[in-house]
Every structure is written in C-alpha cells, then in structure tokens.
Design an enzyme around this catalytic site. Structure first.
Site, short mmCIF file in Angstrom:
data_model
loop_
_atom_site.label_atom_id
_atom_site.label_comp_id
_atom_site.label_asym_id
_atom_site.label_seq_id
_atom_site.Cartn_x
_atom_site.Cartn_y
_atom_site.Cartn_z
N ASP A 91 21.66 28.55 65.82
CA ASP A 91 22.28 26.74 65.77
C ASP A 91 21.42 26.39 66.89
O ASP A 91 20.39 26.40 67.25
CB ASP A 91 23.98 26.97 66.57
CG ASP A 91 24.14 26.61 67.83
OD1 ASP A 91 23.02 27.34 68.36
OD2 ASP A 91 24.74 27.54 68.08
N SER A 92 21.31 24.60 67.04
CA SER A 92 20.25 24.03 67.91
C SER A 92 20.61 24.08 69.24
O SER A 92 19.47 23.52 70.02
CB SER A 92 20.91 22.28 66.94
OG SER A 92 22.00 21.62 67.42
N ASP A 145 21.03 18.40 66.69
CA ASP A 145 21.58 17.21 66.26
C ASP A 145 22.95 16.77 67.30
O ASP A 145 23.78 17.53 68.02
CB ASP A 145 23.26 17.38 64.98
CG ASP A 145 23.77 18.16 65.32
OD1 ASP A 145 24.05 19.43 66.02
OD2 ASP A 145 24.42 18.83 64.43
N GLN A 215 26.43 14.56 59.44
CA GLN A 215 27.26 14.07 60.66
C GLN A 215 27.97 13.01 60.19
O GLN A 215 28.15 12.97 58.68
CB GLN A 215 26.67 14.27 61.96
CG GLN A 215 26.58 15.06 63.03
CD GLN A 215 26.98 15.82 63.27
OE1 GLN A 215 28.78 15.94 63.45
NE2 GLN A 215 26.81 17.77 63.40
N GLY A 242 29.84 19.38 62.87
CA GLY A 242 30.60 18.17 63.07
C GLY A 242 32.39 18.61 62.43
O GLY A 242 32.98 17.64 63.11
N ASP A 292 29.67 30.33 59.23
CA ASP A 292 29.95 31.15 60.62
C ASP A 292 30.86 31.03 61.61
O ASP A 292 31.37 29.94 61.11
CB ASP A 292 28.75 30.89 61.56
CG ASP A 292 28.75 29.90 61.67
OD1 ASP A 292 28.81 28.70 61.47
OD2 ASP A 292 29.15 30.08 63.57
N CYS A 330 42.26 48.36 54.13
CA CYS A 330 40.67 48.23 54.36
C CYS A 330 39.62 49.73 54.07
O CYS A 330 40.68 50.85 55.17
CB CYS A 330 40.51 47.64 55.88
SG CYS A 330 39.32 47.80 56.71
N CYS A 332 37.74 50.97 56.33
CA CYS A 332 36.75 51.07 57.45
C CYS A 332 37.05 51.63 58.54
O CYS A 332 38.09 52.33 58.15
CB CYS A 332 36.34 49.06 58.37
SG CYS A 332 38.29 49.22 59.51
N CYS A 335 40.44 51.54 60.26
CA CYS A 335 41.15 51.81 59.76
C CYS A 335 41.05 53.27 58.87
O CYS A 335 42.40 54.23 58.73
CB CYS A 335 41.59 51.15 58.29
SG CYS A 335 41.58 49.32 58.84
N HIS A 361 37.31 46.27 63.03
CA HIS A 361 37.87 45.61 61.91
C HIS A 361 38.13 44.56 61.27
O HIS A 361 37.98 43.99 60.15
CB HIS A 361 39.06 45.87 62.19
CG HIS A 361 40.65 45.49 60.94
ND1 HIS A 361 40.17 46.29 60.42
CD2 HIS A 361 40.22 44.57 61.26
CE1 HIS A 361 41.69 45.67 58.80
NE2 HIS A 361 41.18 44.81 60.26
ZN LIG Z 1 39.95 48.55 58.68
#
Ligand SMILES: [Zn+2]
Length: 385
Positions: A91-92, A145, A215, A242, A292, A330, A332, A335, A361
């Site tokens: 980011d800026s 910005d 913006q 924004g 994000d 899940c 992962c 889990c 997770h």
């Molecule tokens: Zn998981």
C-alpha cells in the site's frame, strides 16, 4: 507492459482470471493475506506457500519506519529480505498515516506525521511514497492517496478526492521516472525463469506496476468523478480505497457496486481492506478481482475462528473437552491434526502456538473460500455460503 491480466471466465458480474506479475502468476479473484512488517504474523513463509497464498501485502508505512527503506534496498528488496519468491503488493502508506496519526498535517505537498514508535517527525508525499515503494520492490504498488474520514460532508469529500486525483498524477510521474531503480537482482529473475510454464518470456526484464486508487467518500457521484479522473491519469489496475473506515456494511457494498461500473472491465479491480468471508464472496460476485484484510489474521490472534459451520470463539469453556476438529470440512494442517479442546487449551494458556495455529486455519479458510469462488465462476455457478 509490466503486468498482464487475462479474464478467462465470467459468471454474472464475477470474473475468473489470471494476473501475471514478475514474481509469478495469480489466479483471480484473489484474497491477499496481510504481512504488515515483512511477516504474516505467526506464519512462516513455507506454510504460506503450502496454504496456496499467491500474493501477500506489505505495509509501506510500517516498513519505512522499521527496518527502513535503506535496509530494504541493501537486502535486495522485500522478496529477498523475507525469502518470499511469489508476488507482493504494497500500500502507499496513506491509510496508516491517516489511521495511526492524530497529529498529522496535510497540505497539497503531502503529509507530515509522527512515528507511532518513537514520536519522530516524517513526511510522505506522492514522490516519497513512490521512492519508498520502489525501494521495497513489491510487484504491485499503490498511488499515494488521502483516505477520506467517515463521516465527512460533501465539500470535504470532494476536495479530498480532488487532491487524491492530483496526487495520482504526481505518483505516476515519479514512478515512470524512477521505476528502473527497483532493487531486484538476477537471482530473483532466475527464480522466475525456473518456472517457464507460468510466465511468458517477455517477463524477464520487468518492472513494478503502479495501481491508481479511487476515493470520493460515500458519495456515488464523487466516486464516479474520481474513477474518471484516475482512469484519465492511466494505470494498469484500479483500487477502490477509503472503505472500512467505520461506515455501515451495506454502504460499503453500495459504494463498491456503484464504483465498479465506472472502472475498465479489462483491468484488475482491487478493493482495499475488506472483509468477512461472506463479504469477500459477495464482492467477488460483484466483479472485484483482488481483496486484502487483516481480519483473518487479527481475529485469529483473538481466538476468533472462521469455519464452514460459522464463527467459533475458541476461548469458550464449551470446547474444553471437545475432541472434534475445529472445522470438520477443512483440510488444513491444523484441522487435520488438533482438537478443539487442544486449541482451546493453548489459547486459555496464552501459548504462542495458539496464535500460530489459529492464524494458519483462518488463512486457510479464506484462501480456500476464494479457491471455491474461482472454481464456481469457471463452472458458471454463483458461489454462496
Ligand atoms: Zn482448518
């Protein structure tokens, strides 16, 4: 062309595509984990790779203060410094200057602010933000910005939006004049060329890409004007900034939906700083390509976990003797291996491992959700929870 974006499938307004960067290919729509200080808190880089993170985000404000841009350059840029060969976006610095500094002073030239670490005085302008972001060396960098506060009256939203438009032109000018100064070296390019199937040959001598930011507060007309003025400056991708500044969530959605109409269909569209799992799916279905948010990582550190069965607050006593996995749906590593009882114990005991496992997770859940969204778009079916 420093960046290529290909839309390969659409479903309603949603787009399934690919973004080619100097550090690899990104499937869109994509969720980008936030790695504020050259680290996605608690998660080693090899596990981020295992989770399928294709691009992560770094914060210019934080990296500028610590370890500093000079260190970043001497270490060959952020990719090399943190041993992350895939794509990065920075980011800026504007958002942190506005959110972490009550004593900031803004004028046409830029923003004077105090470090939240030691109170020292610093100055960010479109030019110095570009200089910092070129030194950090992310694949995608953002125009400087002003993030308009909420609530704000129309005159304030308008003057802020107009300054952001002027700053966008200054950001682009500095970037175009200095983009060859990015600290990438040949070893990083050889990392890229070892994956010839993923990158066209034309990507061997690449620079960063600078995105513009729309913006205009919560006013649809000002957002439209901001989009037009930012497109006039001309960028390879456009962000909607924004948002997530305290406004109600249905207003966030309305601003995103109305602003998207004014952005070019053939360029990537990035909404900054959103959202819950439901929201990122909803925004992807509106036609957003990149998002994000600190939510999955920050919530994890507070014991709040997102699962296919809804939110789980792992601190609750009801999980003390629960032998089941955190999320039975899940795949992962957390889990697959640990019980809710164990995760609850780690959290209640304030063990460092609690933050590590919870974050793994939550990131897995977010990244998997977007993977399913991409799959649905290719099947022509709208994904929903
Ligand atoms: Zn998981």
């Amino acid at each position: 062309m420093s960046l290529q974006f290909k839309i390969e499938a659409t479903c309603g307004n949603a787009r399934g595509g690919r973004l080619f960067t100097p550090h690899g290919e990104i499937e869109t729509p994509i969720f980008m984990p936030v790695g504020t200080l050259a680290s996605v808190k608690g998660v080693p880089q090899d596990i981020l790779e295992e989770l399928g993170a294709q691009i992560i985000l770094g914060n210019t404000y934080h990296l500028y203060l610590r370890p500093g841009i000079d260190t970043m350059r001497r270490m060959g840029g952020l990719h090399r410094f943190m041993s992350w060969r895939r794509a990065i976006l920075t980011d800026s610095g504007g958002f942190q200057v506005f959110s972490l500094n009550e004593l900031r002073k803004v004028n046409e030239e830029g923003v004077t602010f105090r470090s939240h670490l030691d109170g020292s005085s610093h100055f960010f302008s479109p030019e110095s933000s570009m200089e910092a972001q070129i030194g950090i060396g992310a694949d995608i960098i953002m125009a400087f910005d002003e993030c308009t506060e909420f609530p704000a009256d129309r005159a304030r939203m308008k003057s802020s939006m107009e300054m952001t438009a002027r700053w966008a032109a200054r950001s682009k000018k500095y970037f175009e004049d200095h983009k060859h100064e990015v600290p990438w070296d040949s070893s990083q390019h050889s990392a890229v060329s070892s994956r010839p199937t993923q990158l066209p040959a034309t990507f061997h001598d690449q620079t960063q890409s600078l995105f513009g930011i729309v913006q205009g507060g919560m006013d649809p007309e000002l957002r439209k004007e901001s989009a037009e003025r930012t497109i006039e400056v001309g960028f390879p991708g456009y962000a909607i900034g924004g948002l997530s500044v305290g406004e109600p969530r249905d207003l966030t959605r309305d601003v995103i939906e109305s602003t998207l109409e004014h952005l070019p269909a053939d360029k990537p569209r990035y909404v900054m700083g959103v959202g819950t799992p439901q929201e990122i799916v909803e925004y992807a279905n509106l036609g957003v390509d990149m998002m994000d948010c600190v939510l999955p990582t920050r919530a994890a550190r507070h014991g709040l976990l997102f699962t296919s069965e809804g939110k789980v607050s792992i601190k609750q006593a009801r999980y003390a003797q629960d032998a089941g996995p955190l999320d039975p749906n899940c795949g992962c590593r957390v889990c697959q291996r640990y019980s809710r009882a164990y995760l609850r114990h780690l959290y209640a005991s304030n063990e460092v491992l609690a933050q590590v496992l919870n974050t793994i997770h939550n990131l897995s859940f977010y990244l998997d959700t977007m993977r399913r969204v991409r799959h649905s778009i290719r099947l022509g079916e709208e994904f929903s929870f």
